[in-house]
Design a protein around this motif. Structure first.
Motif, PDB file in Angstrom:
ATOM      1  N   ARG A  36      62.775  39.116  64.589  1.00 21.72           N
ATOM      2  CA  ARG A  36      61.761  39.057  65.415  1.00 21.72           C
ATOM      3  C   ARG A  36      61.340  38.363  66.650  1.00 21.72           C
ATOM      4  O   ARG A  36      60.836  39.203  67.450  1.00 21.72           O
ATOM      5  N   TYR A  37      62.418  37.282  66.735  1.00 21.94           N
ATOM      6  CA  TYR A  37      62.572  36.598  68.367  1.00 21.94           C
ATOM      7  C   TYR A  37      63.532  36.118  68.284  1.00 21.94           C
ATOM      8  O   TYR A  37      64.311  35.432  67.810  1.00 21.94           O
ATOM      9  N   PRO A  38      65.206  37.516  68.632  1.00 22.21           N
ATOM     10  CA  PRO A  38      66.084  37.564  68.606  1.00 22.21           C
ATOM     11  C   PRO A  38      66.266  35.967  70.207  1.00 22.21           C
ATOM     12  O   PRO A  38      67.740  35.406  69.707  1.00 22.21           O
ATOM     13  N   ASN A  39      65.205  35.728  70.552  1.00 26.65           N
ATOM     14  CA  ASN A  39      65.851  34.367  71.481  1.00 26.65           C
ATOM     15  C   ASN A  39      66.004  33.594  70.783  1.00 26.65           C
ATOM     16  O   ASN A  39      65.740  31.949  71.744  1.00 26.65           O
ATOM     17  N   GLY A  40      64.757  33.199  69.392  1.00 25.86           N
ATOM     18  CA  GLY A  40      65.031  31.649  68.968  1.00 25.86           C
ATOM     19  C   GLY A  40      66.223  31.131  68.873  1.00 25.86           C
ATOM     20  O   GLY A  40      66.718  32.017  67.924  1.00 25.86           O
ATOM     21  N   GLY A  41      66.715  30.158  68.964  1.00 23.64           N
ATOM     22  CA  GLY A  41      67.606  29.195  68.262  1.00 23.64           C
ATOM     23  C   GLY A  41      66.551  28.477  66.661  1.00 23.64           C
ATOM     24  O   GLY A  41      68.203  28.339  65.505  1.00 23.64           O
ATOM     25  N   ALA A  42      65.610  28.028  66.947  1.00 25.81           N
ATOM     26  CA  ALA A  42      65.634  27.830  65.581  1.00 25.81           C
ATOM     27  C   ALA A  42      64.120  27.887  64.944  1.00 25.81           C
ATOM     28  O   ALA A  42      63.532  28.479  65.880  1.00 25.81           O
ATOM     29  N   PHE A  43      63.827  27.552  63.749  1.00 24.44           N
ATOM     30  CA  PHE A  43      62.050  28.314  63.363  1.00 24.44           C
ATOM     31  C   PHE A  43      61.345  27.372  62.406  1.00 24.44           C
ATOM     32  O   PHE A  43      62.452  26.671  61.483  1.00 24.44           O
ATOM     33  N   ASN A  44      60.225  26.857  62.405  1.00 22.11           N
ATOM     34  CA  ASN A  44      60.043  25.882  61.789  1.00 22.11           C
ATOM     35  C   ASN A  44      58.522  26.928  61.046  1.00 22.11           C
ATOM     36  O   ASN A  44      57.807  27.297  61.309  1.00 22.11           O
ATOM     37  N   PRO A  45      58.770  26.366  59.544  1.00 22.50           N
ATOM     38  CA  PRO A  45      57.191  26.972  59.064  1.00 22.50           C
ATOM     39  C   PRO A  45      55.545  26.434  59.331  1.00 22.50           C
ATOM     40  O   PRO A  45      56.248  25.259  60.291  1.00 22.50           O
ATOM     41  N   ARG A  46      54.886  26.602  59.348  1.00 28.98           N
ATOM     42  CA  ARG A  46      53.964  25.947  58.995  1.00 28.98           C
ATOM     43  C   ARG A  46      53.973  24.730  58.420  1.00 28.98           C
ATOM     44  O   ARG A  46      53.841  24.731  56.893  1.00 28.98           O
ATOM     45  N   LEU A  47      53.498  23.184  58.986  1.00 27.46           N
ATOM     46  CA  LEU A  47      54.040  21.753  57.959  1.00 27.46           C
ATOM     47  C   LEU A  47      52.563  21.606  57.782  1.00 27.46           C
ATOM     48  O   LEU A  47      51.681  21.769  58.873  1.00 27.46           O
ATOM     49  N   VAL A  48      52.998  21.367  56.394  1.00 31.58           N
ATOM     50  CA  VAL A  48      50.755  20.676  55.936  1.00 31.58           C
ATOM     51  C   VAL A  48      51.043  19.292  55.155  1.00 31.58           C
ATOM     52  O   VAL A  48      52.372  19.635  54.422  1.00 31.58           O
ATOM     53  N   ASN A  49      50.769  18.833  55.853  1.00 30.90           N
ATOM     54  CA  ASN A  49      50.488  18.037  54.363  1.00 30.90           C
ATOM     55  C   ASN A  49      49.961  18.260  53.201  1.00 30.90           C
ATOM     56  O   ASN A  49      49.659  18.673  52.877  1.00 30.90           O
ATOM     57  N   ALA A  50      50.472  16.620  52.336  1.00 30.86           N
ATOM     58  CA  ALA A  50      50.002  16.908  50.799  1.00 30.86           C
ATOM     59  C   ALA A  50      48.140  17.050  50.825  1.00 30.86           C
ATOM     60  O   ALA A  50      48.092  17.800  49.407  1.00 30.86           O
ATOM     61  N   GLU A  51      47.635  17.180  51.406  1.00 28.98           N
ATOM     62  CA  GLU A  51      46.239  17.106  52.054  1.00 28.98           C
ATOM     63  C   GLU A  51      45.666  18.657  52.606  1.00 28.98           C
ATOM     64  O   GLU A  51      44.520  18.320  51.962  1.00 28.98           O
ATOM     65  N   GLY A  52      46.540  18.672  53.268  1.00 30.28           N
ATOM     66  CA  GLY A  52      46.566  20.044  53.092  1.00 30.28           C
ATOM     67  C   GLY A  52      45.926  20.518  54.922  1.00 30.28           C
ATOM     68  O   GLY A  52      45.971  21.238  55.721  1.00 30.28           O
ATOM     69  N   ARG A  53      46.534  19.080  55.834  1.00 29.58           N
ATOM     70  CA  ARG A  53      46.514  18.919  57.275  1.00 29.58           C
ATOM     71  C   ARG A  53      47.147  19.047  57.593  1.00 29.58           C
ATOM     72  O   ARG A  53      48.246  18.839  57.243  1.00 29.58           O
ATOM     73  N   ASP A  54      47.391  20.213  59.061  1.00 34.03           N
ATOM     74  CA  ASP A  54      48.361  20.284  59.447  1.00 34.03           C
ATOM     75  C   ASP A  54      48.875  18.927  59.931  1.00 34.03           C
ATOM     76  O   ASP A  54      48.624  18.535  60.517  1.00 34.03           O
ATOM     77  N   LEU A  55      50.376  19.410  60.039  1.00 33.63           N
ATOM     78  CA  LEU A  55      51.439  18.616  60.776  1.00 33.63           C
ATOM     79  C   LEU A  55      51.835  19.232  62.430  1.00 33.63           C
ATOM     80  O   LEU A  55      52.311  20.779  61.978  1.00 33.63           O
ATOM     81  N   PHE A  56      51.515  18.730  62.764  1.00 33.81           N
ATOM     82  CA  PHE A  56      52.912  19.633  64.463  1.00 33.81           C
ATOM     83  C   PHE A  56      53.133  18.213  65.816  1.00 33.81           C
ATOM     84  O   PHE A  56      52.411  17.244  65.414  1.00 33.81           O
TER      85      PHE A  56
END
Length: 199
Positions: free
Chosen positions: A22-42
Motif C-alpha cells: 500500500r505504501y511503496p515509499n515506506g521503508g519500515a512499518f510498525n504495528p500498533r503497539l500496546v502494553n499488557a494492559e492494552g494501553r497504546d505505546l507510541f
C-alpha cells in the motif's frame, strides 16, 4: 524484528505485508503497539532528527511516524541493506532510533499500521536485578551519547558529568545505594564514550 517480550496478534504479519504494498515509499512499518494492559505505546518524536513532536497521542489510523520502534518492526529488506543495517557500534538501546533516522534522511517514510497489532510486555525480556539495572543505566547513556553525536546533535557532556556528580553526592548523603550505583554507571558511560567514526 521482534523482541522476546512482544507477541504478534493473529493477522499482524499479513497486515504489515499488505501495508508494504500500500505504501511503496515506506521503508519500515510498525504495528500498533500496546502494553499488557492494552494501553497504546507510541513515539511522537525522534531526537536524532529534530526536537519537534510529530504527534501528541496514539494514532487512530495509518500514518507516517518519526520512529520505527524495534520491539516489533518490519523493515523492507532492500532499504535495510541499502542503509547498511544496524550500526554495530550500538550494543543496546537507540539502534532503532538510529536506523529510523537514517531511513528518513535517505528519503524513506516509516509507517504506523493501525490494523496490525502487537502486545509488548515491556521490561520482561530479562529477570529484574540490581546488576541488570546497572547494566541498562550504563548502556542506555553510552548509546545515547554515541547516536546523538553521530547525527550531529552532540550532548553537552561536561554539564552532564557535573549534574551526575552532584546527584551522586546527594544520593550518597541520603544512603540511596540504588541511585548511587546508577550514577556511577552513568558517569562510567560518559568516561567510556568516544566520538562516532562516521555520521
Amino acid at each position: 524484528f521482534l523482541n522476546p517480550d512482544a507477541r504478534l496478534q493473529p493477522g499482524t504479519l499479513e497486515r504489515l505485508a499488505a501495508a508494504m504494498e500500500r505504501y511503496p515509499n515506506g521503508g519500515a512499518f510498525n504495528p500498533r503497539l500496546v502494553n499488557a494492559e492494552g494501553r497504546d505505546l507510541f513515539r511522537g518524536n525522534n531526537g536524532l532528527i529534530d526536537d519537534r513532536m510529530w504527534f501528541a497521542g496514539p494514532a487512530s489510523a495509518d500514518r507516517p511516524i518519526p520512529m520505527a520502534v524495534g520491539a516489533a518492526l518490519l523493515f523492507r529488506k532492500s532499504v535495510f541493506d541499502r542503509l547498511g543495517g544496524f550500526d554495530s557500534n550500538i550494543f543496546l538501546y537507540f539502534e532503532d532510533d538510529d536506523l529510523s533516522a537514517r531511513a528518513i534522511k535517505a528519503g524513506f517514510a516509516l509507517y504506523h499500521v493501525h490494523d496490525a497489532l502487537c502486545v509488548h510486555f515491556c521490561e520482561q525480556s530479562s529477570a529484574p536485578s540490581e546488576e541488570l539495572n546497572e547494566f541498562k543505566a550504563y548502556h542506555f547513556l553510552k548509546a545515547k551519547i554515541y547516536t546523538m553525536a553521530k547525527h550531529g546533535r552532540p550532548l553537552a557532556l561536561g554539564g552532564m558529568r557535573l549534574r551526575y556528580w552532584i546527584k551522586l553526592a546527594l544520593y550518597r548523603a541520603t544512603f540511596n545505594d540504588h541511585m548511587v550505583r546508577r550514577m556511577h554507571n552513568r558517569l562510567r558511560a560518559i568516561a567510556d564514550s568516544a566520538p562516532p567514526n562516521a555520521a
